[in-house]
Design an enzyme around this catalytic site. Structure first.
Site, PDB file in Angstrom:
ATOM      1  N   CYS A 137     -26.051 -26.218  39.960  1.00  0.00           N
ATOM      2  CA  CYS A 137     -26.612 -27.539  39.629  1.00  0.00           C
ATOM      3  C   CYS A 137     -26.759 -27.607  38.119  1.00  0.00           C
ATOM      4  O   CYS A 137     -27.171 -26.629  37.493  1.00  0.00           O
ATOM      5  CB  CYS A 137     -27.970 -27.721  40.304  1.00  0.00           C
ATOM      6  SG  CYS A 137     -28.660 -29.384  40.096  1.00  0.00           S
ATOM      7  N   CYS A 173     -36.681 -24.143  40.965  1.00  0.00           N
ATOM      8  CA  CYS A 173     -35.509 -24.084  41.854  1.00  0.00           C
ATOM      9  C   CYS A 173     -34.533 -23.009  41.413  1.00  0.00           C
ATOM     10  O   CYS A 173     -34.113 -22.972  40.255  1.00  0.00           O
ATOM     11  CB  CYS A 173     -34.814 -25.441  41.867  1.00  0.00           C
ATOM     12  SG  CYS A 173     -33.282 -25.447  42.822  1.00  0.00           S
ATOM     13  N   GLY A 196     -27.086 -28.357  44.478  1.00  0.00           N
ATOM     14  CA  GLY A 196     -26.505 -29.431  43.686  1.00  0.00           C
ATOM     15  C   GLY A 196     -27.234 -30.752  43.770  1.00  0.00           C
ATOM     16  O   GLY A 196     -28.099 -30.959  44.624  1.00  0.00           O
ATOM     17  N   SER A 253     -30.807 -36.292  49.360  1.00  0.00           N
ATOM     18  CA  SER A 253     -31.953 -35.978  48.511  1.00  0.00           C
ATOM     19  C   SER A 253     -31.534 -35.980  47.047  1.00  0.00           C
ATOM     20  O   SER A 253     -30.571 -35.319  46.666  1.00  0.00           O
ATOM     21  CB  SER A 253     -32.512 -34.606  48.889  1.00  0.00           C
ATOM     22  OG  SER A 253     -33.522 -34.217  47.977  1.00  0.00           O
ATOM     23  N   SER A 255     -37.049 -36.204  45.277  1.00  0.00           N
ATOM     24  CA  SER A 255     -37.823 -35.001  44.938  1.00  0.00           C
ATOM     25  C   SER A 255     -38.828 -35.369  43.855  1.00  0.00           C
ATOM     26  O   SER A 255     -38.511 -35.341  42.675  1.00  0.00           O
ATOM     27  CB  SER A 255     -36.879 -33.902  44.450  1.00  0.00           C
ATOM     28  OG  SER A 255     -36.048 -33.496  45.510  1.00  0.00           O
ATOM     29  N   LEU A 256     -40.011 -35.715  44.279  1.00  0.00           N
ATOM     30  CA  LEU A 256     -41.013 -36.225  43.334  1.00  0.00           C
ATOM     31  C   LEU A 256     -41.786 -35.073  42.663  1.00  0.00           C
ATOM     32  O   LEU A 256     -41.754 -34.933  41.451  1.00  0.00           O
ATOM     33  CB  LEU A 256     -41.950 -37.188  44.078  1.00  0.00           C
ATOM     34  CG  LEU A 256     -42.916 -37.999  43.229  1.00  0.00           C
ATOM     35  CD1 LEU A 256     -42.215 -38.807  42.153  1.00  0.00           C
ATOM     36  CD2 LEU A 256     -43.750 -38.935  44.123  1.00  0.00           C
ATOM     37  N   ASN A 288     -41.215 -22.000  48.063  1.00  0.00           N
ATOM     38  CA  ASN A 288     -40.555 -20.717  48.330  1.00  0.00           C
ATOM     39  C   ASN A 288     -40.411 -19.953  47.029  1.00  0.00           C
ATOM     40  O   ASN A 288     -39.616 -20.344  46.174  1.00  0.00           O
ATOM     41  CB  ASN A 288     -39.127 -20.938  48.870  1.00  0.00           C
ATOM     42  CG  ASN A 288     -39.138 -21.644  50.187  1.00  0.00           C
ATOM     43  OD1 ASN A 288     -39.831 -21.242  51.105  1.00  0.00           O
ATOM     44  ND2 ASN A 288     -38.374 -22.716  50.281  1.00  0.00           N
TER      45      ASN A 288
END
Ligand code: SAH
Ligand code: SF4
Length: 372
Positions: free
Chosen positions: A114, A121, A169, A201, A223-224, A300
């Site tokens: 990405c 992330c 991505g 998303s 994705s806020l 996570n």
């Protein structure tokens, strides 16, 4: 074997028709072939018995029908299944199937890596990035269907009932190929998955959101992860380009969103960072007037990450505040713990394994993947 042959998976219907016209086939052959490939799931021309023998032979000389190669497949104790895929150029990405009672979602990737660098992330830490082609995206769903033998496309109940574009991505940075892939998947004479069962998303690529609604028409998840620009600038750096007010404006205008088809706001729960009652109250104010629901995602953790997941108590209190304001906000149950099913994890884990010749450190959970 000739290697100028072309993969048919990923061609749009007009492209397939043009390819067949170029080798002298009649237009109805394109419809038949589409049916074999996307309705029956067949990849062997010899078995496409409604085509003439000559057609089958000439097709096999020019084309093939192939999904991405599976470099690794793992199934969790909770039945979550994950595939590490290897594309023709050696690049890898992943897809995951998350079964529920009598249905389930396939989580698919739109890019290798990405270009964005959200701080929580792992995918964002991978150096290599390229867009996946429409064929590589459709192929992920087809190989998941192969894995469960779900061919021909069932008219009624399906185990692989939903798709979430929540893998590696940013799908709205690969709009054309993602749109093409989803149109193939939604085509009623093939895989025939309804747009209502597909959720895309985005981290908030504001200028592409309107087109996503108009030209693809799938459900939107955003994705806020933060209720203020100050914090979101840090967590989701694309916010510096498209700040929260613009993002909310694009959500308000999202074509097709209504109370029966709400926009999902994904919100990762990060201990001490974004999980206070004040944050929850601020979210309520932000989404006023938007047909909205929340997905609270326990974070996570991954080796080297600076964050921790919120406590159970903090998540519960947070959810209650949203609920008290008529916003649905389930706390997602982690799936696939034992196989590192979080998006971006299997690939990174396998790369580490190859490098260090030892298993990756820690099992990761994935909660983002439940059907929104
Ligand atoms: N790029 C798109 C889609 C892929 S990410 C996007 O950002 O929306 C899919 C979801 O997984 C996003 O909501 C993302 O924030 C979440 N995610 C990423 N890393 C995570 C982690 N470590 N723990 C939990 N969810 C994570
Ligand atoms: Fe990219 Fe989404 Fe990960 Fe951000 S959360 S780095 S946009 S994949």
């Amino acid at each position: 074997m000739s290697d100028n042959r072309k993969n048919l998976i990923g061609l749009s219907r007009p492209e397939l028709a043009a390819e067949l016209a170029a080798i002298g086939e009649k237009p109805f052959r394109a419809k038949q072939l589409w049916h074999w490939v996307y309705y029956q799931g067949e990849s062997d021309f010899a078995k496409m018995t409604t085509l003439s023998k000559e057609s089958r032979i000439s097709l096999a000389e020019k084309f093939f029908v192939a999904r991405p190669a599976i470099a690794q497949e793992q199934t969790s104790k909770d039945r979550t299944r994950k595939w590490l895929l290897r594309f023709e150029d050696g690049n890898e990405a992943e897809a995951v199937f998350i079964p529920e009672e009598d249905r389930g979602a396939v989580c698919m990737s739109s890019q290798v890596g990405c270009t964005l660098t959200c701080s929580f992330c792992h995918t964002g830490t991978q150096k290599l990035v390229r867009n996946l082609s429409a064929g590589e995206i459709v192929g992920q769903f087809m190989l998941a269907r192969d894995s469960y033998g779900e061919w021909p496309s069932p008219a009624g109940e399906r185990l692989l009932s939903n798709i979430v574009l929540m893998g590696m991505g940013e799908p709205l940075y690969n709009f054309d190929e993602v749109a093409k892939a989803l149109h193939i998947i939604m085509d009623p004479e093939g895989i025939a998955l309804s747009k209502r069962r597909i959720t895309l998303s985005t981290s908030g690529v504001v200028p592409m959101m309107q087109r996503c609604g108009e030209e693809i028409g799938v459900n939107l998840a955003v994705s806020l992860h933060a209720a203020t620009n100050e914090l979101r600038d840090q967590l989701v750096p694309i916010n510096r380009k498209y700040p929260i007010a613009e993002l909310m404006k694009a959500c308000r205008a999202y074509p097709g969103a209504n109370n029966a088809r709400r926009i999902t706001f994904e919100y990762i729960m990060l201990k001490g960072i974004n999980d206070s009652p004040a944050d929850a109250h601020q979210l309520v104010r932000l989404v006023k007037g938007i047909p909205a629901k929340f997905n609270l995602i326990p974070y996570n953790s991954w080796p080297g990450s600076e964050f921790e997941c919120s406590t159970g108590g903090a998540m519960k209190r947070f959810a209650e505040i949203l609920n008290d304001n008529s916003l649905s906000a389930p706390i997602r149950v982690p799936r696939g713990r034992d196989i590192m099913a979080a998006c971006g994890q299997l690939k990174s884990a396998s790369m580490r394994q190859r490098k260090n010749n030892r298993p990756a450190a820690e099992p990761i959970t994935d909660a983002a993947l439940t059907i929104p």
